[in-house]
Design an enzyme around this catalytic site. Sequence first.
Site, PDB file in Angstrom:
ATOM      1  N   CYS A   1       0.778   1.515 -12.772  1.00 42.95           N
ATOM      2  CA  CYS A   1       1.763   0.906 -11.867  1.00 42.95           C
ATOM      3  C   CYS A   1       3.079   1.669 -11.927  1.00 42.95           C
ATOM      4  O   CYS A   1       3.868   1.625 -10.994  1.00 42.95           O
ATOM      5  CB  CYS A   1       1.971  -0.544 -12.249  1.00 42.95           C
ATOM      6  SG  CYS A   1       2.330  -0.743 -13.990  1.00 42.95           S
TER       7      CYS A   1
ATOM      8  N   GLU B   1       4.256  -8.910 -11.275  1.00 46.38           N
ATOM      9  CA  GLU B   1       4.371  -7.457 -11.461  1.00 46.38           C
ATOM     10  C   GLU B   1       3.428  -6.842 -10.447  1.00 46.38           C
ATOM     11  O   GLU B   1       2.217  -6.947 -10.588  1.00 46.38           O
ATOM     12  CB  GLU B   1       3.922  -7.056 -12.872  1.00 46.38           C
ATOM     13  CG  GLU B   1       4.676  -7.715 -13.999  1.00 46.38           C
ATOM     14  CD  GLU B   1       6.084  -7.204 -14.143  1.00 46.38           C
ATOM     15  OE1 GLU B   1       6.438  -6.213 -13.491  1.00 46.38           O
ATOM     16  OE2 GLU B   1       6.843  -7.821 -14.897  1.00 46.38           O
TER      17      GLU B   1
HETATM   18  P1  NAP Z   1      -5.586  -7.496  -7.427  1.00 47.17           P
HETATM   19  O1  NAP Z   1      -6.769  -7.318  -6.573  1.00 47.17           O
HETATM   20  O2  NAP Z   1      -4.407  -8.193  -6.863  1.00 47.17           O
HETATM   21  O3  NAP Z   1      -6.124  -8.239  -8.727  1.00 47.17           O
HETATM   22  C1  NAP Z   1      -5.271  -8.504  -9.796  1.00 47.17           C
HETATM   23  C2  NAP Z   1      -5.794  -9.705 -10.550  1.00 47.17           C
HETATM   24  O4  NAP Z   1      -5.704 -10.856  -9.734  1.00 47.17           O
HETATM   25  C3  NAP Z   1      -7.257  -9.587 -10.971  1.00 47.17           C
HETATM   26  O5  NAP Z   1      -7.399 -10.161 -12.249  1.00 47.17           O
HETATM   27  C4  NAP Z   1      -7.968 -10.436  -9.932  1.00 47.17           C
HETATM   28  O6  NAP Z   1      -9.176 -10.986 -10.397  1.00 47.17           O
HETATM   29  C5  NAP Z   1      -6.954 -11.536  -9.734  1.00 47.17           C
HETATM   30  N1  NAP Z   1      -7.087 -12.257  -8.474  1.00 47.17           N
HETATM   31  C6  NAP Z   1      -7.477 -11.780  -7.277  1.00 47.17           C
HETATM   32  N2  NAP Z   1      -7.407 -12.757  -6.356  1.00 47.17           N
HETATM   33  C7  NAP Z   1      -6.960 -13.876  -6.999  1.00 47.17           C
HETATM   34  C8  NAP Z   1      -6.680 -15.204  -6.587  1.00 47.17           C
HETATM   35  N3  NAP Z   1      -6.832 -15.597  -5.340  1.00 47.17           N
HETATM   36  N4  NAP Z   1      -6.246 -16.077  -7.514  1.00 47.17           N
HETATM   37  C9  NAP Z   1      -6.070 -15.704  -8.794  1.00 47.17           C
HETATM   38  N5  NAP Z   1      -6.321 -14.446  -9.240  1.00 47.17           N
HETATM   39  C10 NAP Z   1      -6.748 -13.548  -8.347  1.00 47.17           C
HETATM   40  O7  NAP Z   1      -5.045  -6.130  -7.980  1.00 47.17           O
HETATM   41  P2  NAP Z   1      -5.857  -4.966  -8.721  1.00 47.17           P
HETATM   42  O8  NAP Z   1      -6.557  -4.229  -7.659  1.00 47.17           O
HETATM   43  O9  NAP Z   1      -6.634  -5.457  -9.892  1.00 47.17           O
HETATM   44  O10 NAP Z   1      -4.681  -4.133  -9.343  1.00 47.17           O
HETATM   45  C11 NAP Z   1      -4.075  -3.059  -8.715  1.00 47.17           C
HETATM   46  C12 NAP Z   1      -2.661  -3.379  -8.365  1.00 47.17           C
HETATM   47  O11 NAP Z   1      -1.972  -3.874  -9.503  1.00 47.17           O
HETATM   48  C13 NAP Z   1      -1.902  -2.152  -7.942  1.00 47.17           C
HETATM   49  O12 NAP Z   1      -1.299  -2.422  -6.728  1.00 47.17           O
HETATM   50  C14 NAP Z   1      -0.852  -1.942  -9.016  1.00 47.17           C
HETATM   51  O13 NAP Z   1       0.362  -1.452  -8.575  1.00 47.17           O
HETATM   52  C15 NAP Z   1      -0.684  -3.292  -9.555  1.00 47.17           C
HETATM   53  N6  NAP Z   1      -0.257  -3.190 -10.937  1.00 47.17           N
HETATM   54  C16 NAP Z   1       1.004  -3.538 -11.251  1.00 47.17           C
HETATM   55  C17 NAP Z   1       1.439  -3.468 -12.556  1.00 47.17           C
HETATM   56  C18 NAP Z   1       2.814  -3.889 -12.938  1.00 47.17           C
HETATM   57  O14 NAP Z   1       3.040  -4.053 -14.119  1.00 47.17           O
HETATM   58  N7  NAP Z   1       3.723  -4.053 -12.021  1.00 47.17           N
HETATM   59  C19 NAP Z   1       0.569  -3.045 -13.558  1.00 47.17           C
HETATM   60  C20 NAP Z   1      -0.715  -2.683 -13.207  1.00 47.17           C
HETATM   61  C21 NAP Z   1      -1.120  -2.770 -11.884  1.00 47.17           C
HETATM   62  P3  NAP Z   1     -10.606 -10.325 -10.108  1.00 47.17           P
HETATM   63  O15 NAP Z   1     -10.579  -8.980 -10.705  1.00 47.17           O
HETATM   64  O16 NAP Z   1     -11.520 -11.249 -10.789  1.00 47.17           O
HETATM   65  O17 NAP Z   1     -10.730 -10.290  -8.620  1.00 47.17           O
END
Ligand code: NAP
Length: 504
Positions: free
Chosen positions: A290, A251
């Site tokens: 999102c 997602e």
């Molecule tokens: P992110 O930086 O990609 O992080 C998301 C999650 O992934 C966090 O728990 C992060 O952990 C973890 N993570 C990061 N690098 C990783 C790796 N190499 N291996 C495993 N896990 C890893 O995104 P974000 O900044 O938190 O979220 C914002 C984005 O989420 C936006 O673009 C939004 O559109 C999207 N979003 C989508 C939805 C949907 O349902 N489609 C819902 C909400 C948000 P850490 O925090 O520990 O780094």
Amino acid sequence: MNTLKSFVQDQWVEGREPFATLVNPSTEEPLARTSTNGIDMGAAVDHARAHGASLREMTFAQRGELLKAWSKALHEKRDELLGLAMQNGGNTRGDAKFDVDGAIATLAHYAELGAQLGSLKALRDGEAVQLGRTARYAGLHLWVPRDGVAVHINAFNFPAWGTAEKAACALLAGMPVVSKPATSTALVAFRLAEIGAGVLPRGTFQFLCGSPGELLDRLGPQDVVAFTGSSQTAARLREQLGRRGARLNVEADSLNAAVLGPDVEPGSATWDLFVADVVRDMTQKAGQKCTAIRRIFVAGDRLPAVQEALVDRLSQVRVGDTARAETTMGPVSTADQLRDVRAGIDKLASESQRVFEGKISESKGYFVPPTLLLARDAAAAKVMHKDEVFGPVATLAAASDAAGLVRRGGGGLVCSVYSDDRDFLRKCVLDVAPYHGRIYIGSEKVAGQTLGPGTVLPQLLHGGPGHAGGGEELGSLRGLQLYSQRVALQGDRALLDAIAPEKS
Ligand code: NAP
């Protein structure tokens, strides 16, 4: 400072240095620290696998009871959870309710589905079919729980709902869970997990409060990863998990669009719904949803009136510390978010004009004013269709071919179309449908009943193709399929019915 722990092998354990610090984004005051360094990820995976069988042995009704107990326990601690969401997420009380109540309601929804399925342990997919000369030789399809662990990785914006909606589907399907929230806003998820650990049986739920470390390298073909977050992280996970054969659901980002039909008159119920939905999506959780509307397409000749109505409503938004009752929009969640959103607005402004920017009077905190941009030429624009600016920001544009512009987003979670003209709606909805997971039709008939396109309901699918990651979650029982293997069984009809009863 309070150190958050992880729940691994049914024990609360503390990670080692270095710690990440969680802050209050309104004040930048440190709230807690957390780390998963030194935690044995392999042992967590083995522990989940060792206890999967006990969950699979339960009936849907029994699994549903677990979800019901968790939902009830969260409801009892609702005020505390709302307070944590306000502190660590920069949420207004309304934003916090959206997240926490969403978690409670989604668990309750899946608990109810479990109760309805009663003594079944696996779900049939469709009817049995006759395969031989007589009805005795038959075939059927069955969804059975996968024999592995469900790893959940959540984004920072919905620490409560994200944790609960994923866990509800996996646990009801019969898979044990290892859940990992985004580190920066983990306070609410931590409390949710603490409460969950008190009601869920051994091995069925583990919680990693920080980096997943080498967890994903421990996974194999029976395991599932449900990821919510950015496209960049998703791309990394696709590569990493592809090699290991684990199933991945993504997602990710979405350039959700709202389309106003040419028939909609200013002041009509449909117009008011459209304006309210756009403003809510821009400002609720400071635009960090999102599903929030990022692009607004006006299909008729009412662009000036739309701009005026939106600017009027946005100028009433009071941005500030969410501890103050008069605040109607809080900060974005982290310093990184603040930097990214500011840079994103500047990029959008390279092909549009800022027509509204709200005011901020705080001297600290990660505040971004609500910002409305007007595209110079939406057909020629590139950034507005490609870059998701995850804050209180949207771009408005006139659209002679609204569906064509919507599709430029490359696949989204939700598109909202506002009109009472059935011919316009039929064409627009069907034109954009292949590019979306959900389409919301705003009309005068539903104006008094809807929560807007930004609210994800457990009854309906959540996810979207292309840019949005290609995943699917929720949708009532459809949400269990991610955690299940569909298998065709063929043989004697009576035996099939004994192995896989149709009804409870
Ligand atoms: P992110 O930086 O990609 O992080 C998301 C999650 O992934 C966090 O728990 C992060 O952990 C973890 N993570 C990061 N690098 C990783 C790796 N190499 N291996 C495993 N896990 C890893 O995104 P974000 O900044 O938190 O979220 C914002 C984005 O989420 C936006 O673009 C939004 O559109 C999207 N979003 C989508 C939805 C949907 O349902 N489609 C819902 C909400 C948000 P850490 O925090 O520990 O780094």
